[in-house]
Every structure is written in C-alpha cells, then in structure tokens.
Design a protein around this motif. Structure first.
Motif, PDB file in Angstrom:
ATOM      1  N   PRO A   1       0.806  -1.223   0.000  1.00  0.00           N
ATOM      2  CA  PRO A   1       0.000   0.000   0.000  1.00  0.00           C
ATOM      3  C   PRO A   1       0.840   1.275   0.000  1.00  0.00           C
ATOM      4  N   VAL A   2       1.968   1.250   0.689  1.00  0.00           N
ATOM      5  CA  VAL A   2       2.842   2.433   0.726  1.00  0.00           C
ATOM      6  C   VAL A   2       3.495   2.631  -0.637  1.00  0.00           C
ATOM      7  N   ASP A   3       3.945   1.560  -1.245  1.00  0.00           N
ATOM      8  CA  ASP A   3       4.513   1.657  -2.590  1.00  0.00           C
ATOM      9  C   ASP A   3       3.485   2.223  -3.563  1.00  0.00           C
ATOM     10  N   GLU A   4       2.244   1.794  -3.424  1.00  0.00           N
ATOM     11  CA  GLU A   4       1.181   2.299  -4.293  1.00  0.00           C
ATOM     12  C   GLU A   4       1.035   3.814  -4.149  1.00  0.00           C
ATOM     13  N   MET A   5       1.182   4.316  -2.933  1.00  0.00           N
ATOM     14  CA  MET A   5       1.083   5.757  -2.722  1.00  0.00           C
ATOM     15  C   MET A   5       2.243   6.495  -3.365  1.00  0.00           C
ATOM     16  N   THR A   6       3.421   5.874  -3.379  1.00  0.00           N
ATOM     17  CA  THR A   6       4.540   6.543  -4.051  1.00  0.00           C
ATOM     18  C   THR A   6       4.244   6.713  -5.540  1.00  0.00           C
ATOM     19  N   HIS A   7       3.472   5.797  -6.115  1.00  0.00           N
ATOM     20  CA  HIS A   7       3.090   5.931  -7.524  1.00  0.00           C
ATOM     21  C   HIS A   7       2.215   7.161  -7.731  1.00  0.00           C
ATOM     22  N   ALA A   8       1.318   7.427  -6.797  1.00  0.00           N
ATOM     23  CA  ALA A   8       0.488   8.630  -6.898  1.00  0.00           C
ATOM     24  C   ALA A   8       1.348   9.880  -6.822  1.00  0.00           C
ATOM     25  N   MET A   9       2.405   9.839  -6.034  1.00  0.00           N
ATOM     26  CA  MET A   9       3.313  10.987  -5.922  1.00  0.00           C
ATOM     27  C   MET A   9       4.123  11.175  -7.199  1.00  0.00           C
ATOM     28  N   ILE A  10       4.595  10.081  -7.738  1.00  0.00           N
ATOM     29  CA  ILE A  10       5.407  10.150  -8.949  1.00  0.00           C
ATOM     30  C   ILE A  10       4.570  10.638 -10.133  1.00  0.00           C
ATOM     31  N   ALA A  11       3.260  10.519 -10.025  1.00  0.00           N
ATOM     32  CA  ALA A  11       2.374  11.003 -11.080  1.00  0.00           C
ATOM     33  C   ALA A  11       2.274  12.528 -11.093  1.00  0.00           C
ATOM     34  N   GLN A  12       3.025  13.189 -10.250  1.00  0.00           N
ATOM     35  CA  GLN A  12       3.122  14.656 -10.232  1.00  0.00           C
ATOM     36  C   GLN A  12       4.570  15.019 -10.607  1.00  0.00           C
ATOM     37  N   PRO A  13       5.010  14.673 -11.798  1.00  0.00           N
ATOM     38  CA  PRO A  13       6.445  14.735 -12.106  1.00  0.00           C
ATOM     39  C   PRO A  13       7.064  16.125 -12.070  1.00  0.00           C
ATOM     40  N   GLN A  14       6.366  17.127 -12.569  1.00  0.00           N
ATOM     41  CA  GLN A  14       6.979  18.454 -12.598  1.00  0.00           C
ATOM     42  C   GLN A  14       7.202  18.981 -11.183  1.00  0.00           C
ATOM     43  N   LEU A  15       6.154  18.913 -10.353  1.00  0.00           N
ATOM     44  CA  LEU A  15       6.274  19.399  -8.980  1.00  0.00           C
ATOM     45  C   LEU A  15       7.342  18.624  -8.220  1.00  0.00           C
ATOM     46  N   LEU A  16       7.303  17.314  -8.324  1.00  0.00           N
ATOM     47  CA  LEU A  16       8.249  16.491  -7.577  1.00  0.00           C
ATOM     48  C   LEU A  16       9.681  16.725  -8.052  1.00  0.00           C
ATOM     49  N   ALA A  17       9.879  16.886  -9.345  1.00  0.00           N
ATOM     50  CA  ALA A  17      11.221  17.145  -9.870  1.00  0.00           C
ATOM     51  C   ALA A  17      11.764  18.480  -9.368  1.00  0.00           C
ATOM     52  N   ARG A  18      10.920  19.497  -9.347  1.00  0.00           N
ATOM     53  CA  ARG A  18      11.377  20.806  -8.852  1.00  0.00           C
ATOM     54  C   ARG A  18      11.693  20.755  -7.358  1.00  0.00           C
ATOM     55  N   ILE A  19      10.852  20.069  -6.586  1.00  0.00           N
ATOM     56  CA  ILE A  19      11.114  19.933  -5.153  1.00  0.00           C
ATOM     57  C   ILE A  19      12.422  19.180  -4.934  1.00  0.00           C
ATOM     58  N   ALA A  20      12.612  18.098  -5.668  1.00  0.00           N
ATOM     59  CA  ALA A  20      13.843  17.305  -5.541  1.00  0.00           C
ATOM     60  C   ALA A  20      15.066  18.146  -5.887  1.00  0.00           C
ATOM     61  N   ALA A  21      14.979  18.925  -6.950  1.00  0.00           N
ATOM     62  CA  ALA A  21      16.115  19.753  -7.357  1.00  0.00           C
ATOM     63  C   ALA A  21      16.458  20.792  -6.287  1.00  0.00           C
ATOM     64  N   ARG A  22      15.438  21.421  -5.744  1.00  0.00           N
ATOM     65  CA  ARG A  22      15.689  22.464  -4.728  1.00  0.00           C
ATOM     66  C   ARG A  22      16.182  21.881  -3.408  1.00  0.00           C
TER      67      ARG A  22
END
Length: 190
Positions: free
Chosen positions: A95-116
């Motif tokens: 179930p936790v892995d499944e939630m990470t998929h929902a997060m990864i489905a926001q690629p632009q936001l997550l990429a910018r957060i990761a970069a910063r």
C-alpha cells in the motif's frame, strides 16, 4: 538485493528524516500535496490500497501520503549514502509503494522539489521490492527516523500475500480474473 554494502539503518533513518523535513518545507510542497491527493480519483488498483483492512480512500489518503513521503525519503537517503539506485530500492509494503506511484504522477512538482532540496527520487518498477517485513532493514531505518511505522499501512509481505489470495478468489467469483487484470465482459450497445 545488491552488492553494495548498505549503510547502517540508523544512518539512513537520520538522513531520511532530514530529507523529509526539506521536502515538506519546500515552497511547492502544498501544491504537490494537493495534486497527489487529487489523483485519488484514478486510484483504481485492485491489489495495492485494497490490502488495507477496511480501506477507505477518504480517511486513508492523508495518512498514506505521510507514509509514501517517508518511503521516498528512505529510498533517497540510501541513494544519497551509497550512490546505488538498486540498493536504494529498499523493501516497502504494497500500500505504501502504491502511494509513491500517486506521488510520482506529479512529475513536474516532484522534480522541482527534488532539485531544490537536493534529493534524488528513486523508483523503478522492475527493481522495486514490495517484500517489506517488520524487523528488517527498512523497518529499522524507519524506527530511527520516525518511530514505529503504522501497521495499518506497513504490512508484512506474508500478510499482503494472504490478503491478495482472498481478493483473487473474490475477484474471480465475479469474473474479474487475475485480480482485475482481465475479464471476459462484453459491453452490448445500449
């Protein structure tokens, strides 16, 4: 898992806690959180979230967001300490892995957060491990970072497998074969 020697679970837990604080402190985190939780209308997996007892999207999505973020932080911490993507694919519960998929489905936001914030997002489906067990490496790192993980979401692999067998029988009984991966339903024109 890998030939890379893993850092101590305590070191990983400390680094993961730092990564999570940085992610949640990022200026775009509220937008990322909102977008991830909005993705809920597409959460139609038959073998991920439903393994949670008495699963309810409305009440479980917030706590699962927390757990998914912690999982991402744990994986990022292992990568930061080893530089090894395969080693960073630590064991997670389904179930936790499944939630990470929902997060990864926001690629632009997550990429910018990761970069910063300076973390590297690690997730590759063919390398992931959904064989989490309490008392294992991931559990020990989680304990260091945040205390005992909630067993509602951090299900041992054997328990997930047991629950999936129950689902498979129920799905088969209504014609949803292979746990919803195929069916023989024809849709006649109205």
């Amino acid at each position: 898992m890998t030939a890379t020697e893993l850092p101590t679970a305590e070191l990983v837990g400390c680094r993961a806690a730092e990564i999570l604080v940085a992610i949640e402190g990022d200026s775009e985190f509220p937008a990322f959180e909102a977008a991830t939780l909005e993705y809920s209308s597409d959460w139609q997996c038959f073998t991920g979230f439903p393994t949670i007892e008495r699963w309810n999207l409305d009440t479980d999505k917030g706590p699962l967001l927390t757990e998914g973020l912690r999982a991402i932080a744990l994986k990022a911490a292992v990568f930061a300490l080893t530089g090894d993507e395969r080693a960073a694919e630590v064991a997670l519960p389904v179930p936790v892995d499944e939630m990470t998929h929902a997060m990864i489905a926001q690629p632009q936001l997550l990429a910018r957060i990761a970069a910063r914030t300076g973390f590297t997002l690690i997730h590759q489906t063919d390398q992931e491990h959904t064989d989490y067990i309490a008392g294992g490496y991931t559990h020990a790192a989680y304990l260091t970072a945040w205390g005992e993980p909630p067993t509602r979401y951090w299900l041992d692999k054997a328990e997930v497998d047991r629950r999936l067998a129950i689902f498979a029988a129920k799905y088969d009984s209504i014609g949803m074969n292979r746990s919803g991966r195929e069916h023989q339903i024809t849709f006649a024109a109205a």
